[in-house]
Design an enzyme around this catalytic site. Structure first.
Site, PDB file in Angstrom:
ATOM      1  N   GLY A 173       0.805  -1.211   0.000  1.00 29.38           N
ATOM      2  CA  GLY A 173       0.000   0.000   0.000  1.00 29.38           C
ATOM      3  C   GLY A 173       0.835   1.256   0.000  1.00 29.38           C
ATOM      4  O   GLY A 173       1.600   1.488   0.920  1.00 29.38           O
ATOM      5  N   SER A 174       0.704   2.089  -1.019  1.00 31.70           N
ATOM      6  CA  SER A 174       1.610   3.218  -1.167  1.00 31.70           C
ATOM      7  C   SER A 174       1.128   4.129  -2.284  1.00 31.70           C
ATOM      8  O   SER A 174       0.008   4.012  -2.764  1.00 31.70           O
ATOM      9  CB  SER A 174       3.018   2.699  -1.465  1.00 31.70           C
ATOM     10  OG  SER A 174       2.960   1.657  -2.422  1.00 31.70           O
TER      11      SER A 174
END
Length: 232
Positions: free
Chosen positions: A199-200
């Protein structure tokens, strides 16, 4: 940075790279997913079936997270290709990171844990600079995440000398940014250049002479979706 990640860990060796290519996941995920599966199978053989089964099951979503499908850009001249899979969360005009000069288009793409997390080069040319900055781990979709979060800036020029930027921003769950580039490397549009785990976000910076070819809320694919273009 040649041969290392931003944290100084050795890059995966050729054996892991060959295994990764054969099973279609990023090299960074081979040891993690296969290691869990092997330990799980050993535990099952030894009679510790419940824990072994859990480890084998956990290996599956980890392998899926590190999946690394082939991508084929529709064209590479006078376009900017998305460097990340995910959803466009912001389009704005901002100075190039670390400068106060002229404005660039900034297109932010948020990657959820379900997206492919392998990053790709938005344009072809030469890497000018790779700069890692330690920071916090706030939610990556927040607008100020590119100023406070752990991040990695890749600056590059195309054959015409135009400057482009790709900012890898770690999110709340992400704890490691991988970049396989260093200054003076030659790159091709759409080539694999690294990944961000769990997640980024990736911010793309490109010159104002390009028109933005996406809209907020649109889904894009790394190495294939055109996010900026100069009309012929």
């Amino acid at each position: 940075m040649a041969g290392e990640t931003d944290s100084g860990r050795p890059a995966p060796g050729p054996i892991l790279a060959r295994i990764a290519g054969a099973i279609g996941i990023a090299t960074e995920g081979v040891a993690m997913s296969l290691g869990l599966a092997v330990v799980g199978i050993v535990l099952i053989v030894l009679g510790i079936k419940s824990i072994g089964a859990i480890l084998v099951i956990l290996a599956i979503p980890i392998a899926l997270f590190f999946r690394d499908p082939e991508r084929y850009p529709p064209r590479t001249e006078n376009v900017v290709i998305s460097g990340a899979d995910g959803k466009v969360t912001d389009i704005s005009d901002k100075p190039f990171p670390g400068s106060t000069g002229r404005l660039y288009h900034r297109v932010s793409v948020f990657m959820s844990p379900l997206n492919v997390h392998v990053n790709r080069a938005p344009v072809g040319g030469e890497v000018v600079m790779v700069e890692h900055t330690a920071g916090e781990f706030r939610a990556a979709f927040r607008d100020d995440a590119n100023e406070h979060n752990e991040r990695n800036l890749i600056a590059m020029t195309d054959p015409s000398g135009r400057m482009f930027g790709m900012l890898q921003v770690a999110g709340y769950l992400a704890r490691r940014i991988v970049c396989r580039l260093r200054a003076h490397d030659r790159i091709q549009a759409g080539q694999r250049i690294g990944l961000i785990m769990f997640g980024s976000r990736v911010d793309h910076f490109f010159p104002a002479e390009y028109r933005v070819a996406v809209s907020v809320g649109q889904r894009v694919r790394a190495g294939e979706s055109i996010i900026g273009a100069i009309d012929q």
